[in-house]
Design an enzyme around this catalytic site. Sequence first.
Site, PDB file in Angstrom:
ATOM      1  N   ASP A  10      25.089   4.083  16.481  1.00 33.11           N
ATOM      2  CA  ASP A  10      24.696   3.374  15.260  1.00 33.11           C
ATOM      3  C   ASP A  10      24.341   1.956  15.704  1.00 33.11           C
ATOM      4  OD1 ASP A  10      24.814   1.748  12.889  1.00 33.11           O
ATOM      5  OD2 ASP A  10      25.844   3.413  11.901  1.00 33.11           O
ATOM      6  N   THR A  36      14.747   2.623   6.457  1.00 36.18           N
ATOM      7  CA  THR A  36      13.341   2.521   6.050  1.00 36.18           C
ATOM      8  C   THR A  36      13.089   2.849   4.581  1.00 36.18           C
ATOM      9  OG1 THR A  36      12.970   4.801   6.748  1.00 36.18           O
ATOM     10  CG2 THR A  36      12.507   3.086   8.369  1.00 36.18           C
ATOM     11  N   TYR A  99      13.472  -5.077   2.195  1.00 38.96           N
ATOM     12  CA  TYR A  99      13.082  -4.432   3.457  1.00 38.96           C
ATOM     13  C   TYR A  99      12.199  -5.376   4.282  1.00 38.96           C
ATOM     14  CZ  TYR A  99      10.449  -1.315   6.558  1.00 38.96           C
ATOM     15  OH  TYR A  99       9.836  -0.748   7.657  1.00 38.96           O
ATOM     16  N   LYS A 103      12.973  -7.189   8.074  1.00 36.55           N
ATOM     17  CA  LYS A 103      12.092  -7.081   9.243  1.00 36.55           C
ATOM     18  C   LYS A 103      11.629  -8.467   9.697  1.00 36.55           C
ATOM     19  CE  LYS A 103      11.776  -2.672  10.191  1.00 36.55           C
ATOM     20  NZ  LYS A 103      12.055  -2.153  11.543  1.00 36.55           N
TER      21      LYS A 103
HETATM   22  N1  LIG Z   1       7.213   4.488   7.681  1.00 35.98           N
HETATM   23  C1  LIG Z   1       6.352   3.488   7.624  1.00 35.98           C
HETATM   24  O1  LIG Z   1       5.352   3.557   6.901  1.00 35.98           O
HETATM   25  C2  LIG Z   1       6.567   2.252   8.450  1.00 35.98           C
HETATM   26  C3  LIG Z   1       5.687   1.181   8.288  1.00 35.98           C
HETATM   27  C4  LIG Z   1       5.875   0.047   9.058  1.00 35.98           C
HETATM   28  C5  LIG Z   1       6.899  -0.027   9.989  1.00 35.98           C
HETATM   29  N2  LIG Z   1       7.753   1.022  10.108  1.00 35.98           N
HETATM   30  C6  LIG Z   1       8.840   0.921  11.079  1.00 35.98           C
HETATM   31  O2  LIG Z   1       8.647   1.915  12.071  1.00 35.98           O
HETATM   32  C7  LIG Z   1       9.921   2.428  12.499  1.00 35.98           C
HETATM   33  C8  LIG Z   1       9.950   3.943  12.320  1.00 35.98           C
HETATM   34  O3  LIG Z   1       9.748   4.196  10.932  1.00 35.98           O
HETATM   35  P1  LIG Z   1       9.898   5.683  10.352  1.00 35.98           P
HETATM   36  O4  LIG Z   1       9.300   5.683   9.010  1.00 35.98           O
HETATM   37  O5  LIG Z   1       9.432   6.662  11.390  1.00 35.98           O
HETATM   38  O6  LIG Z   1      11.459   5.769  10.216  1.00 35.98           O
HETATM   39  P2  LIG Z   1      12.363   7.002   9.733  1.00 35.98           P
HETATM   40  O7  LIG Z   1      11.598   8.266   9.748  1.00 35.98           O
HETATM   41  O8  LIG Z   1      13.048   6.574   8.481  1.00 35.98           O
HETATM   42  O9  LIG Z   1      13.422   7.057  10.909  1.00 35.98           O
HETATM   43  C9  LIG Z   1      14.315   6.005  11.076  1.00 35.98           C
HETATM   44  C10 LIG Z   1      15.315   6.424  12.123  1.00 35.98           C
HETATM   45  O10 LIG Z   1      16.299   5.377  12.214  1.00 35.98           O
HETATM   46  C11 LIG Z   1      17.563   6.002  12.319  1.00 35.98           C
HETATM   47  N3  LIG Z   1      18.593   5.127  11.813  1.00 35.98           N
HETATM   48  C12 LIG Z   1      18.787   4.699  10.540  1.00 35.98           C
HETATM   49  N4  LIG Z   1      19.872   3.912  10.463  1.00 35.98           N
HETATM   50  C13 LIG Z   1      20.387   3.846  11.727  1.00 35.98           C
HETATM   51  C14 LIG Z   1      21.507   3.205  12.290  1.00 35.98           C
HETATM   52  N5  LIG Z   1      22.333   2.456  11.547  1.00 35.98           N
HETATM   53  N6  LIG Z   1      21.720   3.358  13.619  1.00 35.98           N
HETATM   54  C15 LIG Z   1      20.915   4.113  14.383  1.00 35.98           C
HETATM   55  N7  LIG Z   1      19.824   4.750  13.912  1.00 35.98           N
HETATM   56  C16 LIG Z   1      19.579   4.623  12.591  1.00 35.98           C
HETATM   57  C17 LIG Z   1      17.454   7.262  11.476  1.00 35.98           C
HETATM   58  O11 LIG Z   1      18.419   8.178  11.880  1.00 35.98           O
HETATM   59  P3  LIG Z   1      18.995   9.264  10.831  1.00 35.98           P
HETATM   60  O12 LIG Z   1      17.825  10.099  10.437  1.00 35.98           O
HETATM   61  O13 LIG Z   1      20.032   9.989  11.591  1.00 35.98           O
HETATM   62  O14 LIG Z   1      19.534   8.455   9.693  1.00 35.98           O
HETATM   63  C18 LIG Z   1      16.040   7.725  11.809  1.00 35.98           C
HETATM   64  O15 LIG Z   1      16.037   8.535  12.959  1.00 35.98           O
HETATM   65  C19 LIG Z   1      10.970   1.680  11.682  1.00 35.98           C
HETATM   66  O16 LIG Z   1      11.438   0.598  12.445  1.00 35.98           O
HETATM   67  C20 LIG Z   1      10.208   1.183  10.472  1.00 35.98           C
HETATM   68  O17 LIG Z   1      10.785   0.028   9.930  1.00 35.98           O
HETATM   69  C21 LIG Z   1       7.614   2.164   9.364  1.00 35.98           C
END
Ligand SMILES: NC(=O)c1ccc[n+]([C@@H]2O[C@H](COP(=O)([O-])OP(=O)(O)OC[C@H]3O[C@@H](n4cnc5c(N)ncnc54)[C@H](OP(=O)(O)O)[C@@H]3O)[C@@H](O)[C@H]2O)c1
Length: 257
Positions: A10, A36, A99, A103
């Site tokens: 974590d 996220t 959020y 960031k």
């Molecule tokens: N989605 C978008 O449109 C978007 C846009 C801009 C930037 N981003 C950034 O890109 C990255 C990936 O985004 P995503 O949408 O692919 O994310 P996601 O699918 O929500 O995956 C996030 C991951 O973070 C893990 N996580 C959450 N809390 C945690 C903790 N306390 N300790 C360790 N791991 C933890 C989750 O694990 P669990 O599943 O086990 O909880 C999951 O594997 C993120 O940094 C996000 O902020 C995303």
Amino acid sequence: MTGLTSRAADVRDGKRVLEVVRESNPEWVVLAAAYTDVDGCEGNPDLAFAVNRDGAVNVAVAAKKVGARLVFLSSDYVFDGKKTTPYEIDDARNPQSVYGRTKAEAEIKLLELMPDCCIARTSWLFGIGGKCFPDTILKLAASRPALDVVNDQRGGPTYSVDLARAIVQLCRKAASGIVHVTNAGDCTWCEFAREIVSGAGLATVVRPVSSRQMARPAPRPCYSVLSPTRLRALGIEMPSWHDALRRYLEEREKPVC
Ligand SMILES: NC(=O)c1ccc[n+]([C@@H]2O[C@H](COP(=O)([O-])OP(=O)(O)OC[C@H]3O[C@@H](n4cnc5c(N)ncnc54)[C@H](OP(=O)(O)O)[C@@H]3O)[C@@H](O)[C@H]2O)c1
């Protein structure tokens, strides 16, 4: 390459983060983990800051201790969306949501702690294997004759495969500082949904609506297109989002082995 999940550590647990980073002894750490759920963050700001800002600091501290470089994934939501031309890397941050604030504050702390870290801002991510906008649209379109989708938010869709390839290149080029990484081109959610539906050969009608008609807990920037100027200066070109979507739709059709 070692892929770590939330089961391994974590990010809020600095001691454990250091252990797993030490065990894998990396040259680079890519921090994609985050809380996220943009609307969830509004109601749980303590959790959001603990994971997205303080957790990121824990990872940076660990990376620094083992002499590794860091790529941190950040977001277009660090901007307020008031511009009408693509955001450059040095445009002022002014997040409008919890959020976005998590960031933005993480970016500032990481750049202080580790000036040579790489902050890769991306937007509107989609990919196989998880919940994402194209997946949601396709599931809804399969059972409905019409869908209402917001048409007053413009951004840049990004295929996770293309983002991953770009991150590998950023590491190979030893990039530091802020860089914007999205597929080329921009659209509204409604335009994106229309191309998803037509690309999948569905007849569902996609009707444009305003954000006000689809009120959500967290405000979204109405314009968050990220400029690729820095990425191009590093010699990295991204495919268009149309091409990325076509490959995503093809990938979905492949049988799961
Ligand atoms: N989605 C978008 O449109 C978007 C846009 C801009 C930037 N981003 C950034 O890109 C990255 C990936 O985004 P995503 O949408 O692919 O994310 P996601 O699918 O929500 O995956 C996030 C991951 O973070 C893990 N996580 C959450 N809390 C945690 C903790 N306390 N300790 C360790 N791991 C933890 C989750 O694990 P669990 O599943 O086990 O909880 C999951 O594997 C993120 O940094 C996000 O902020 C995303």
